[in-house]
Design a protein around this motif. Structure first.
Motif, PDB file in Angstrom:
ATOM      1  N   MET A  76       0.855  -1.198   0.000  1.00  0.00           N
ATOM      2  CA  MET A  76       0.000   0.000   0.000  1.00  0.00           C
ATOM      3  C   MET A  76       0.883   1.237   0.000  1.00  0.00           C
ATOM      4  O   MET A  76       2.101   1.137   0.225  1.00  0.00           O
ATOM      5  CB  MET A  76      -0.891   0.002   1.247  1.00  0.00           C
ATOM      6  N   GLU A  77       0.252   2.377  -0.179  1.00  0.00           N
ATOM      7  CA  GLU A  77       0.996   3.632  -0.157  1.00  0.00           C
ATOM      8  C   GLU A  77       1.132   4.123   1.284  1.00  0.00           C
ATOM      9  O   GLU A  77       0.267   3.871   2.123  1.00  0.00           O
ATOM     10  CB  GLU A  77       0.254   4.672  -0.992  1.00  0.00           C
ATOM     11  N   ASP A  78       2.264   4.816   1.544  1.00  0.00           N
ATOM     12  CA  ASP A  78       2.441   5.442   2.848  1.00  0.00           C
ATOM     13  C   ASP A  78       2.132   6.921   2.673  1.00  0.00           C
ATOM     14  O   ASP A  78       2.834   7.618   1.928  1.00  0.00           O
ATOM     15  CB  ASP A  78       3.905   5.237   3.298  1.00  0.00           C
ATOM     16  N   VAL A  79       1.081   7.436   3.325  1.00  0.00           N
ATOM     17  CA  VAL A  79       0.650   8.823   3.057  1.00  0.00           C
ATOM     18  C   VAL A  79       1.720   9.848   3.412  1.00  0.00           C
ATOM     19  O   VAL A  79       1.724  10.945   2.868  1.00  0.00           O
ATOM     20  CB  VAL A  79      -0.674   9.184   3.782  1.00  0.00           C
ATOM     21  N   ASN A  80       2.635   9.486   4.285  1.00  0.00           N
ATOM     22  CA  ASN A  80       3.679  10.444   4.653  1.00  0.00           C
ATOM     23  C   ASN A  80       4.895  10.374   3.730  1.00  0.00           C
ATOM     24  O   ASN A  80       5.788  11.197   3.826  1.00  0.00           O
ATOM     25  CB  ASN A  80       4.116  10.237   6.109  1.00  0.00           C
ATOM     26  N   ASN A  81       4.947   9.364   2.894  1.00  0.00           N
ATOM     27  CA  ASN A  81       6.039   9.221   1.918  1.00  0.00           C
ATOM     28  C   ASN A  81       5.433   8.888   0.565  1.00  0.00           C
ATOM     29  O   ASN A  81       5.506   7.736   0.110  1.00  0.00           O
ATOM     30  CB  ASN A  81       7.004   8.099   2.330  1.00  0.00           C
ATOM     31  N   LEU A 114      -5.404   2.609   7.059  1.00  0.00           N
ATOM     32  CA  LEU A 114      -6.833   2.828   6.793  1.00  0.00           C
ATOM     33  C   LEU A 114      -7.368   1.604   6.066  1.00  0.00           C
ATOM     34  O   LEU A 114      -6.751   1.132   5.096  1.00  0.00           O
ATOM     35  CB  LEU A 114      -7.037   4.075   5.939  1.00  0.00           C
ATOM     36  N   VAL A 115      -8.476   1.085   6.544  1.00  0.00           N
ATOM     37  CA  VAL A 115      -9.063  -0.122   5.951  1.00  0.00           C
ATOM     38  C   VAL A 115     -10.499   0.189   5.530  1.00  0.00           C
ATOM     39  O   VAL A 115     -11.263   0.776   6.298  1.00  0.00           O
ATOM     40  CB  VAL A 115      -9.059  -1.290   6.974  1.00  0.00           C
ATOM     41  N   LYS A 116     -10.817  -0.184   4.309  1.00  0.00           N
ATOM     42  CA  LYS A 116     -12.207  -0.053   3.833  1.00  0.00           C
ATOM     43  C   LYS A 116     -12.950  -1.322   4.253  1.00  0.00           C
ATOM     44  O   LYS A 116     -12.561  -2.436   3.860  1.00  0.00           O
ATOM     45  CB  LYS A 116     -12.200   0.096   2.317  1.00  0.00           C
ATOM     46  N   ILE A 117     -14.000  -1.161   5.056  1.00  0.00           N
ATOM     47  CA  ILE A 117     -14.710  -2.318   5.604  1.00  0.00           C
ATOM     48  C   ILE A 117     -15.680  -2.876   4.553  1.00  0.00           C
ATOM     49  O   ILE A 117     -16.478  -2.123   3.972  1.00  0.00           O
ATOM     50  CB  ILE A 117     -15.482  -1.940   6.896  1.00  0.00           C
ATOM     51  N   LEU A 152      -6.087   0.429   2.541  1.00  0.00           N
ATOM     52  CA  LEU A 152      -5.948   1.507   1.562  1.00  0.00           C
ATOM     53  C   LEU A 152      -4.561   2.141   1.618  1.00  0.00           C
ATOM     54  O   LEU A 152      -3.920   2.345   0.595  1.00  0.00           O
ATOM     55  CB  LEU A 152      -7.009   2.595   1.818  1.00  0.00           C
ATOM     56  N   CYS A 153      -4.104   2.488   2.821  1.00  0.00           N
ATOM     57  CA  CYS A 153      -2.805   3.144   2.941  1.00  0.00           C
ATOM     58  C   CYS A 153      -2.307   3.099   4.378  1.00  0.00           C
ATOM     59  O   CYS A 153      -3.085   2.842   5.301  1.00  0.00           O
ATOM     60  CB  CYS A 153      -2.910   4.609   2.497  1.00  0.00           C
ATOM     61  N   ARG A 154      -0.994   3.334   4.528  1.00  0.00           N
ATOM     62  CA  ARG A 154      -0.450   3.483   5.881  1.00  0.00           C
ATOM     63  C   ARG A 154      -0.532   4.966   6.240  1.00  0.00           C
ATOM     64  O   ARG A 154      -0.292   5.830   5.400  1.00  0.00           O
ATOM     65  CB  ARG A 154       1.008   3.013   5.913  1.00  0.00           C
ATOM     66  N   LEU A 190      -2.107   8.397  13.317  1.00  0.00           N
ATOM     67  CA  LEU A 190      -3.378   8.658  14.013  1.00  0.00           C
ATOM     68  C   LEU A 190      -3.811  10.103  13.756  1.00  0.00           C
ATOM     69  O   LEU A 190      -4.966  10.397  13.488  1.00  0.00           O
ATOM     70  CB  LEU A 190      -3.186   8.386  15.503  1.00  0.00           C
ATOM     71  N   LYS A 191      -2.826  11.017  13.804  1.00  0.00           N
ATOM     72  CA  LYS A 191      -3.111  12.453  13.648  1.00  0.00           C
ATOM     73  C   LYS A 191      -3.651  12.777  12.258  1.00  0.00           C
ATOM     74  O   LYS A 191      -4.559  13.578  12.104  1.00  0.00           O
ATOM     75  CB  LYS A 191      -1.815  13.239  13.872  1.00  0.00           C
ATOM     76  N   ASP A 192      -3.035  12.122  11.235  1.00  0.00           N
ATOM     77  CA  ASP A 192      -3.392  12.471   9.853  1.00  0.00           C
ATOM     78  C   ASP A 192      -4.576  11.678   9.320  1.00  0.00           C
ATOM     79  O   ASP A 192      -5.029  11.922   8.206  1.00  0.00           O
ATOM     80  CB  ASP A 192      -2.198  12.191   8.923  1.00  0.00           C
ATOM     81  N   SER A 193      -5.024  10.698  10.092  1.00  0.00           N
ATOM     82  CA  SER A 193      -6.033   9.806   9.534  1.00  0.00           C
ATOM     83  C   SER A 193      -7.354  10.536   9.364  1.00  0.00           C
ATOM     84  O   SER A 193      -7.689  11.415  10.139  1.00  0.00           O
ATOM     85  CB  SER A 193      -6.252   8.617  10.460  1.00  0.00           C
TER      86      SER A 193
END
Ligand code: 5AD
Ligand code: SF4
Length: 587
Positions: free
Chosen positions: A540-545, A559-562, A575-577, A580-583
């Motif tokens: 998955m993609e890492d949102v911070n990188n 983040l997981v799509k249920i 979906l991505c890594r 907690l703060k950015d989620s």
């Protein structure tokens, strides 16, 4: 031997101390000698042992009543981290574990898991080693539970197995010592020693600091017990040992004991009065866990939200305690001290990437400031355990819970308004004394009305000493209790499935724990509501990188799509890594 030489058990929170803080005196008839003895008593097999004679003569030269009076007149403050002086009848060497291997086995609640680590921390400092192999153990300690008859029966059965291990032990090895720790030791006291001669050590939940002494006494072939309950023991300075290096979460004990005296419950008798650990020491432990990289802390206590730190004089004022609306206490109103909202605020500020949970709370202690804080603070999980026990006001009164069905339902509405999307769980007891079919139907209807996400359901088990034992009749036949329990479980499952299906289609923040137990290609983690979420282990993609493709590791937030839900588990795809703060969860 002067009887008083060994009948005095003196305890204060830091160990042996002034007589002013004597909290319990124990007299017990030692059958072997037919004289008054302490909680130590020679087992027949070792009476002729030279080591024991030596021990007995030193015991005779041990502390007298005058000794205790003298220490009472000259109180000395000791730092908790200081090594205690050995009692006069034991040498420092005998108090040490001398590399003996300890096998610890835990039964019951999360509090016992935590207590196991406290006991281990104390023994480790005394020179014991830990083993996970029963066969190589020199000392076996069972951390026990008394909440229901069945829990105790499991431990009696286990003791019978261990008896065989003890008798089969080759003479070339040091004798195997067996100890009963925790609630069952406290409830049954010397009854255990009398019933099971092969038990060497008994230590109640407030006596773990005494374990090195008790085991040293047991080394000489004597049975040894300390079942003193304390008014102030919180083991604040004993940091539990983190035994699983890959763990993502930890439990932090913040208070012990219970003052509520619900009529069915043995806990106030086995774990004693409510007392809270100082805020500063809790924060210190949470900071350490954050530095170790842990991502979740669960604050632990029998009545976690009744927390009240009275250790700082300036907060010991006459400010009265706000209870949840419509709720009362069984005890005289308490005042002042640092309350749960303050602690929760401080703990959640330690590390914004660390999730905070707490268990087990009492419904009476949810004032608005606690609910508001849970709503506002990103890292406090929106998950509340709200033990109802019954849906019938009549039964709730007999249980002495301090609220009616109506007050409980109003609290549920208020919590849901204050914390949108909150996940709720509860405890229920089926077949309490005098419960009629109509009462049971009311419990079923409460389960339908609230639609909990998680539930813990039990058949009533009468416990000696409790108010129900003395005043009420255990009059619901066993088969009726079990039938009602089955019905509650079925309804709970149906409703939890519906409640959890609301998550389908949503994106949820999941803290990854590791591989799923059922499939090597799936990962497993927990959502904010503490529900298990299973998803395929995929890149998955890492949102911070941006541009970096990663695979989730334990301790990562993803983040997981249920995509589907049952009464106990959610499933989805990752979906991505993220952090907690950015989620940004949706729905
Ligand atoms: N019988 C059955 N269940 C009990 N519990 C406590 N005491 C008893 C008992 N005597 C349940 C309550 C409590 C949970 C920890 O155990 O539901 O919340
Ligand atoms: Fe037992 Fe009631 Fe205390 Fe919970 S609150 S531990 S049920 S006495």
């Amino acid at each position: 031997m002067h009887p008083l030489q060994c009948v005095l058990q003196v305890q204060r929170s830091l160990g042996w101390g002034p007589l002013a803080s004597v909290s319990w005196l124990s007299l017990r008839m030692c059958r072997a000698h037919s004289s008054l003895s302490s909680t130590t008593c020679p087992s027949p097999e070792r009476q002729e042992d030279g080591a024991q004679k030596d021990f007995s003569s030193r015991l005779a030269a041990g502390p007298t009543f005058q000794h205790f009076l003298k220490s009472a007149s000259a109180p000395q403050e000791k730092l908790s981290s200081e090594v205690e002086d050995p009692p006069p009848y034991l040498t420092m060497d005998e108090l040490l574990g001398r590399q003996r291997k300890v096998y610890l086995e835990t039964y019951g609640c999360q509090m016992n898991v935590n207590d196991t680590e406290i006991a281990w921390s104390i023994l480790q400092k005394s020179g014991y080693l830990r083993t996970s192999n029963l066969q190589e153990a020199d000392v076996i300690l069972l951390v026990t539970c008394s909440i229901r008859e069945k829990a105790e029966q499991t431990i009696w059965n286990r003791l019978h197995q261990l008896k065989a291990l003890k008798t089969r032990r080759p003479r070339s090895r040091v004798p195997l010592r067996i100890g009963i720790l925790g609630c069952m030791a406290e409830r049954l006291k010397e009854e255990i020693l009398n019933r099971e001669k092969m038990v060497d050590v008994l230590a109640g939940p407030d006596a773990y600091r005494d374990l090195p002494r008790l085991l040293a006494v047991a080394e000489s072939g004597q049975q040894a017990a300390n079942v003193l309950l304390s008014l102030d023991e919180t083991y604040a300075d004993v940091m539990p040992v983190q035994t699983n290096p890959s763990a993502t979460s930890a439990f932090v004990s913040i208070m012990r004991g219970c003052d509520n005296m619900c009529s069915y419950c043995i806990v106030p008798f086995t774990r004693g009065r409510e007392r809270s650990r100082p805020v500063a020491s809790i924060l210190e432990e949470v900071k350490k866990l954050s530095e170790q990289g842990l991502k979740e802390v669960t604050l632990l206590g029998q009545n976690v939200n009744s927390f009240r730190d009275n250790s700082e004089v300036q907060f010991n004022n006459a400010v009265s305690t706000n209870l949840s609306r419509g709720f009362t206490t069984n005890y005289k109103a308490k005042q002042g001290g640092l309350r749960f909202a303050h602690l929760l605020d401080q703990v959640s500020r330690v590390d914004p990437e660390m999730r905070i949970r707490f268990t087990s709370p009492h419904p009476k202690d949810f004032p608005d400031e606690v609910l508001q804080l849970i709503h506002e603070r990103d890292n406090i999980c929106k998950q509340i355990h709200l033990p109802a026990q019954s849906g019938s006001s009549r039964v709730l009164e007999a249980m002495r819970r301090g609220y009616s069905r109506e007050a409980y339902v109003e609290l549920v509405h208020h919590i849901r308004e204050s914390i949108p999307g909150v996940s709720l769980s509860s405890d229920f007891i089926a077949g309490f004394c005098g419960e009629t079919e109509e009462d049971h139907v009311q419990t079923v209807s409460l389960l339908r009305e609230v639609q909990y996400n998680m539930g813990f359901l039990f058949a009533y088990s009468m416990r000696q000493k409790t108010r129900a034992y003395h005043r009420l009749k255990d009059d619901v036949p066993e088969e009726v209790k079990l039938r009602r329990l089955e019905e509650l479980i079925t309804v709970f499952r149906e409703e939890a499935t519906k409640a959890n299906q609301i998550s389908v289609g949503c994106t949820q923040l999941v803290l990854v724990e590791g591989l799923s137990k059922r499939s090597a290609t799936d990962l497993c983690g927990r959502n904010d509501g503490n529900l298990k979420v299973i998803f395929p282990d995929a890149e998955m993609e890492d949102v911070n990188n941006p541009g970096l493709r990663v695979r989730a590791q334990p301790g990562d937030y993803v983040l997981v799509k249920i995509t589907s839900a049952s009464s106990q588990t959610l499933r989805g795809h990752v979906l991505c890594r993220t952090t907690l703060k950015d989620s940004s969860e949706n729905c």
